[in-house]
Scaffold this active site. Structure first.
Site, short mmCIF file in Angstrom:
data_model
loop_
_atom_site.label_atom_id
_atom_site.label_comp_id
_atom_site.label_asym_id
_atom_site.label_seq_id
_atom_site.Cartn_x
_atom_site.Cartn_y
_atom_site.Cartn_z
N ASP A 32 0.83 -1.21 0.00
CA ASP A 32 0.00 0.00 0.00
C ASP A 32 0.87 1.26 0.00
O ASP A 32 1.90 1.30 0.67
CB ASP A 32 -0.90 -0.02 1.24
CG ASP A 32 -2.01 1.00 1.17
OD1 ASP A 32 -2.33 1.48 0.06
OD2 ASP A 32 -2.57 1.33 2.23
N ASN A 81 -10.00 -2.63 -7.58
CA ASN A 81 -9.08 -1.73 -8.29
C ASN A 81 -9.49 -1.48 -9.74
O ASN A 81 -9.05 -0.50 -10.36
CB ASN A 81 -7.65 -2.27 -8.25
CG ASN A 81 -7.02 -2.20 -6.88
OD1 ASN A 81 -6.08 -2.93 -6.57
ND2 ASN A 81 -7.54 -1.33 -6.01
#
Length: 254
Positions: A32, A81
């Site tokens: 991340d 995503n």
């Protein structure tokens, strides 16, 4: 130069008491911070942030080899995503194609016998990405010393649902009975079927949640969260995660 030498000394200092016998066999990583890193650089294209993140993953693979860690599972792209801006999604798909094709001739991958496997709903990916994945998996299929799992088109809840669907079909086909259904059978039918669950899950960027990553497999995993953005992850950050893991008294739910 002096700063680099001091860093190397510090790196050695914090790694000197790592215990090889207590090294995690399987480390999973939520990578991340690529987008945030791009924003902090000013005018950097978000895809460039992801590209730098690929370099970080290569470093982590090197470090894992140094420490004798056998399995790395990295969360590369979730099903959610796909909802990101088109430019970013297309850029990521292009990075996947480029880097999976590189794996075919990557000297380190072959030298250290790293098997590459993609876990997730790969049918959702563009054909050129699926073809590049196939090339990388086939080029490393005969290795069994180390494993790099890349979770692409992945969602932990969907993984569990897909496992149940396989089991239900086997019951309907008469291959198994309801009484055969247990934890082991569910685990065998997951995308990661046959693998040991992760001992340690690391998430970068300061966020403290799993975001749907390995929901079934993480039941007894140790969790480690660090503030460092993924593209900026250093070996000392990785060593700190391992040190934290080795210092814990693992109770496995007790």
């Amino acid at each position: 130069m002096a700063e680099n030498i001091l860093y190397k000394i510090y790196e050695w200092y914090i790694s000197r008491d790592l215990v090889p016998e207590k090294m995690p066999k399987h480390v999973a990583i939520i990578m991340d911070g690529n987008r945030r890193y791009s924003k902090l650089q000013g005018n950097m294209d978000v895809v460039k942030g992801h590209e730098i993140g690929v370099d970080t993953l290569e470093k982590v693979l090197d470090w894992s080899i140094d420490f004798g860690i056998e399995i790395i599972t990295a969360y590369a792209f979730s099903t959610e995503n796909f909802n990101r801006p088109q430019h970013e999604v297309e850029g990521l798909m292009n990075l996947f194609v480029i880097n999976f094709k590189k794996i075919v001739t990557n000297e380190k991958v072959h030298k250290h016998e790293v098997k590459i496997k993609v876990v997730g709903r790969t049918e959702l990916l563009p054909d050129n990405v699926k073809e590049a994945i196939k090339e990388a998996e086939e080029a490393t299929a005969h290795y069994n010393k180390r494993l790099l799992n890349l979770a692409i088109g992945y969602d932990g809840r969907l993984e569990i649902i897909d496992s149940f669907k396989k089991i239900i079909k086997d019951v309907q086909d008469g291959k198994i009975s309801i009484d055969d259904v247990d934890e082991d059978l569910v685990s065998q039918n997951l995308y990661t079927g046959g693998l040991a669950d992760p001992n340690l899950i690391i998430r970068t960027s300061g966020e403290e949640r799993l975001s749907g990553f390995l929901l079934w497999q993480s039941s007894y995993s140790e969790l480690y969260f660090c503030e460092t953005l993924w593209p900026e992850l250093r070996k000392v950050d990785f060593i700190r995660a391992i040190r934290s893991y080795q210092a814990r008294d693992r109770r496995f739910g007790a």
